[in-house]
Write a protein that holds these residues in place. Structure first.
Motif, PDB file in Angstrom:
ATOM      1  N   GLY A  98     -42.036  50.327   2.461  1.00 12.59           N
ATOM      2  CA  GLY A  98     -42.538  49.219   3.262  1.00 12.59           C
ATOM      3  C   GLY A  98     -43.576  49.635   4.279  1.00 12.59           C
ATOM      4  N   GLY A  99     -43.830  50.939   4.414  1.00 13.43           N
ATOM      5  CA  GLY A  99     -44.823  51.403   5.365  1.00 13.43           C
ATOM      6  C   GLY A  99     -44.380  51.323   6.802  1.00 13.43           C
ATOM      7  N   THR A 100     -43.093  51.106   7.034  1.00  4.43           N
ATOM      8  CA  THR A 100     -42.585  51.044   8.404  1.00  4.43           C
ATOM      9  C   THR A 100     -41.418  51.998   8.536  1.00  4.43           C
ATOM     10  OG1 THR A 100     -40.952  49.318   8.002  1.00  4.43           O
ATOM     11  CG2 THR A 100     -43.214  48.607   8.457  1.00  4.43           C
ATOM     12  N   SER A 101     -40.837  52.030   9.683  1.00  4.48           N
ATOM     13  CA  SER A 101     -39.698  52.916   9.892  1.00  4.48           C
ATOM     14  C   SER A 101     -38.406  52.301   9.385  1.00  4.48           C
ATOM     15  CB  SER A 101     -39.565  53.223  11.383  1.00  4.48           C
ATOM     16  OG  SER A 101     -39.353  52.028  12.116  1.00  4.48           O
ATOM     17  N   TYR A 102     -38.498  51.186   8.721  1.00  2.00           N
ATOM     18  CA  TYR A 102     -37.299  50.478   8.281  1.00  2.00           C
ATOM     19  C   TYR A 102     -37.277  50.418   6.771  1.00  2.00           C
ATOM     20  CZ  TYR A 102     -34.522  46.359   7.092  1.00  2.00           C
ATOM     21  OH  TYR A 102     -33.627  45.504   6.529  1.00  2.00           O
ATOM     22  N   LYS A 104     -36.450  48.533   3.745  1.00  2.00           N
ATOM     23  CA  LYS A 104     -36.253  47.113   3.516  1.00  2.00           C
ATOM     24  C   LYS A 104     -34.985  46.848   2.716  1.00  2.00           C
ATOM     25  CE  LYS A 104     -38.942  43.141   1.946  1.00  2.00           C
ATOM     26  NZ  LYS A 104     -38.835  42.409   3.202  1.00  2.00           N
ATOM     27  N   LEU A 105     -34.096  46.037   3.255  1.00  2.00           N
ATOM     28  CA  LEU A 105     -32.827  45.685   2.627  1.00  2.00           C
ATOM     29  C   LEU A 105     -32.906  44.244   2.173  1.00  2.00           C
ATOM     30  CD1 LEU A 105     -29.896  46.729   2.099  1.00  2.00           C
ATOM     31  CD2 LEU A 105     -29.284  45.662   4.265  1.00  2.00           C
ATOM     32  N   THR A 106     -32.773  44.030   0.875  1.00  2.00           N
ATOM     33  CA  THR A 106     -32.866  42.687   0.316  1.00  2.00           C
ATOM     34  C   THR A 106     -31.547  42.326  -0.337  1.00  2.00           C
ATOM     35  OG1 THR A 106     -35.231  42.996  -0.104  1.00  2.00           O
ATOM     36  CG2 THR A 106     -34.130  41.213  -1.279  1.00  2.00           C
ATOM     37  N   PHE A 107     -31.002  41.179   0.060  1.00  2.00           N
ATOM     38  CA  PHE A 107     -29.722  40.719  -0.467  1.00  2.00           C
ATOM     39  C   PHE A 107     -29.916  39.882  -1.726  1.00  2.00           C
ATOM     40  CE2 PHE A 107     -26.305  41.679   2.538  1.00  2.00           C
ATOM     41  CZ  PHE A 107     -27.021  42.183   3.590  1.00  2.00           C
ATOM     42  N   GLY A 108     -28.978  40.038  -2.646  1.00  2.00           N
ATOM     43  CA  GLY A 108     -28.885  39.112  -3.749  1.00  2.00           C
ATOM     44  C   GLY A 108     -28.299  37.795  -3.265  1.00  2.00           C
ATOM     45  N   GLN A 109     -28.307  36.800  -4.164  1.00  2.00           N
ATOM     46  CA  GLN A 109     -27.863  35.462  -3.782  1.00  2.00           C
ATOM     47  C   GLN A 109     -26.351  35.365  -3.630  1.00  2.00           C
ATOM     48  OE1 GLN A 109     -29.772  36.338  -6.347  1.00  2.00           O
ATOM     49  NE2 GLN A 109     -31.348  34.823  -6.788  1.00  2.00           N
ATOM     50  N   GLY A 110     -25.644  36.352  -4.153  1.00  2.00           N
ATOM     51  CA  GLY A 110     -24.196  36.364  -4.034  1.00  2.00           C
ATOM     52  C   GLY A 110     -23.502  35.736  -5.224  1.00  2.00           C
ATOM     53  N   THR A 111     -22.283  36.181  -5.485  1.00  2.00           N
ATOM     54  CA  THR A 111     -21.412  35.583  -6.492  1.00  2.00           C
ATOM     55  C   THR A 111     -20.174  35.073  -5.786  1.00  2.00           C
ATOM     56  OG1 THR A 111     -22.150  37.032  -8.291  1.00  2.00           O
ATOM     57  CG2 THR A 111     -19.988  35.993  -8.527  1.00  2.00           C
ATOM     58  N   ILE A 112     -19.931  33.780  -5.952  1.00  2.00           N
ATOM     59  CA  ILE A 112     -18.757  33.155  -5.332  1.00  2.00           C
ATOM     60  C   ILE A 112     -17.594  33.250  -6.308  1.00  2.00           C
ATOM     61  CG2 ILE A 112     -17.798  31.041  -4.377  1.00  2.00           C
ATOM     62  CD1 ILE A 112     -20.703  30.175  -3.759  1.00  2.00           C
TER      63      ILE A 112
ATOM     64  N   ASN B 100     -30.824  53.986   6.818  1.00  2.00           N
ATOM     65  CA  ASN B 100     -30.146  53.421   5.657  1.00  2.00           C
ATOM     66  C   ASN B 100     -28.647  53.241   5.877  1.00  2.00           C
ATOM     67  OD1 ASN B 100     -29.502  56.088   5.746  1.00  2.00           O
ATOM     68  ND2 ASN B 100     -29.874  56.506   3.587  1.00  2.00           N
ATOM     69  N   SER B 101     -28.238  53.185   7.114  1.00  2.00           N
ATOM     70  CA  SER B 101     -26.829  52.944   7.400  1.00  2.00           C
ATOM     71  C   SER B 101     -26.479  51.485   7.118  1.00  2.00           C
ATOM     72  CB  SER B 101     -26.530  53.274   8.856  1.00  2.00           C
ATOM     73  OG  SER B 101     -26.780  54.629   9.132  1.00  2.00           O
ATOM     74  N   PRO B 102     -25.303  51.237   6.566  1.00  2.00           N
ATOM     75  CA  PRO B 102     -24.911  49.861   6.272  1.00  2.00           C
ATOM     76  C   PRO B 102     -24.803  49.004   7.524  1.00  2.00           C
ATOM     77  CG  PRO B 102     -23.560  51.425   5.068  1.00  2.00           C
ATOM     78  CD  PRO B 102     -24.364  52.226   6.055  1.00  2.00           C
ATOM     79  N   LEU B 103     -24.772  47.705   7.296  1.00  2.00           N
ATOM     80  CA  LEU B 103     -24.800  46.748   8.384  1.00  2.00           C
ATOM     81  C   LEU B 103     -23.398  46.274   8.762  1.00  2.00           C
ATOM     82  CD1 LEU B 103     -27.774  44.487   7.250  1.00  2.00           C
ATOM     83  CD2 LEU B 103     -27.823  46.534   8.676  1.00  2.00           C
ATOM     84  N   HIS B 104     -23.241  46.008  10.052  1.00  2.00           N
ATOM     85  CA  HIS B 104     -22.064  45.327  10.563  1.00  2.00           C
ATOM     86  C   HIS B 104     -22.545  43.992  11.133  1.00  2.00           C
ATOM     87  CE1 HIS B 104     -19.208  48.988  11.075  1.00  2.00           C
ATOM     88  NE2 HIS B 104     -19.954  49.095  10.006  1.00  2.00           N
ATOM     89  N   PHE B 105     -21.900  42.913  10.685  1.00  2.00           N
ATOM     90  CA  PHE B 105     -22.344  41.584  11.061  1.00  2.00           C
ATOM     91  C   PHE B 105     -21.480  40.999  12.170  1.00  2.00           C
ATOM     92  CE2 PHE B 105     -25.555  40.418   7.946  1.00  2.00           C
ATOM     93  CZ  PHE B 105     -25.390  41.382   6.965  1.00  2.00           C
ATOM     94  N   GLY B 106     -22.118  40.143  12.978  1.00  2.00           N
ATOM     95  CA  GLY B 106     -21.379  39.330  13.919  1.00  2.00           C
ATOM     96  C   GLY B 106     -20.735  38.154  13.206  1.00  2.00           C
TER      97      GLY B 106
END
Lengths: 117, 114
Positions: A98-102, A104-112, B100-106
């Motif tokens: 991403g060119g930043t210090s982070y 990028k974490l992208t979530f899937g839509q989830g399975t219910i 890359n540490s996992p997240l803790h949510f409120g």
């Protein structure tokens, strides 16, 4: 941009049946994380997979990370009513992606997942 | 969980009004995040912070601003709320030392814009 697709969107099972949810990324990942959210609650971290082909187990839950580090799965053996909730995968790209210090974490839509006793 | 407090827990507001959501942590973690959760979309990153006064945009930042004047507080502001911003908002921290540490949510804030 990066996309993380998760299937199925819904899964209804009878208690005792197995359950699997699949996660696919459009890009190679640095790691993948799995979270569970109970109804009305907040997401809770389950596990992180980092290595190509990695398999990890937590009691009845088995997590896999694909060889190409673009897909993952969560399998629950013999579901119980306590397994009810939404399961999310979240793919993370490397620092340089991403060119930043982070990373990028992208979530899937989830399975219910619903489990009928 | 992990010393994260979100306030308010529920908020109903009218279109066009400003709204500020607060996330407070007790453990001086560097990384903090704001996500929104909508059916069919999972969790989408709004803004994040990697230190005091260091913030950046996520994937759905339009209509939102953030501020982090102290390590422990991360504020999310909707300058002029719209109905499309009705959602559940989660703050998260990354307790590890690495990116890359996992997240803790409120526990989340349920916002309704009428």
């Amino acid at each position: 941009g990066q996309q993380v697709m998760q299937i199925p969107q819904y899964q209804h099972v009878q208690e005792g049946e197995d359950f699997t949810t699949y996660c696919n990324s459009s890009t190679t990942l640095s790691n993948i994380q799995w979270y569970k959210q109970r109804p009305g609650g907040h997401p809770v971290f389950l596990i992180q997979l980092v290595k190509s082909g990695e398999v990890k187990k937590q009691k009845r839950l088995t997590f896999q990370f694909g060889e190409a580090k673009k897909n993952s799965s969560l399998h629950i053996t013999a579901t119980q009513t306590t397994d009810v909730g939404t399961y999310f995968c979240a793919g993370q790209r490397g620092l340089n992606a991403g060119g930043t210090s982070y990373g990028k974490l992208t979530f899937g839509q989830g399975t219910i997942l619903t489990v009928h006793p | 969980d992990a010393g994260i407090t979100q306030s308010p827990r529920h908020k109903v507001t009218e279109t066009g009004t400003p709204v500020t959501l607060r996330c407070h942590q007790t453990e001086n973690h560097r990384y903090m995040y704001w996500y929104r959760q909508d059916p069919g979309h999972g969790l989408r990153l709004i803004h994040y912070s990697y230190g005091v006064k260091d913030t950046d945009k996520g994937e759905v930042s339009d209509g939102y601003s953030v501020s982090r004047s102290k390590t422990e507080d991360f504020l999310l502001t909707l300058e002029s709320a719209t109905s499309s911003q009705t959602s559940v908002y989660f703050c998260a921290i990354s307790p590890g030392a690495n990116w890359n540490s996992p997240l803790h949510f409120g526990n989340g804030t349920r916002l309704t814009v009428t």
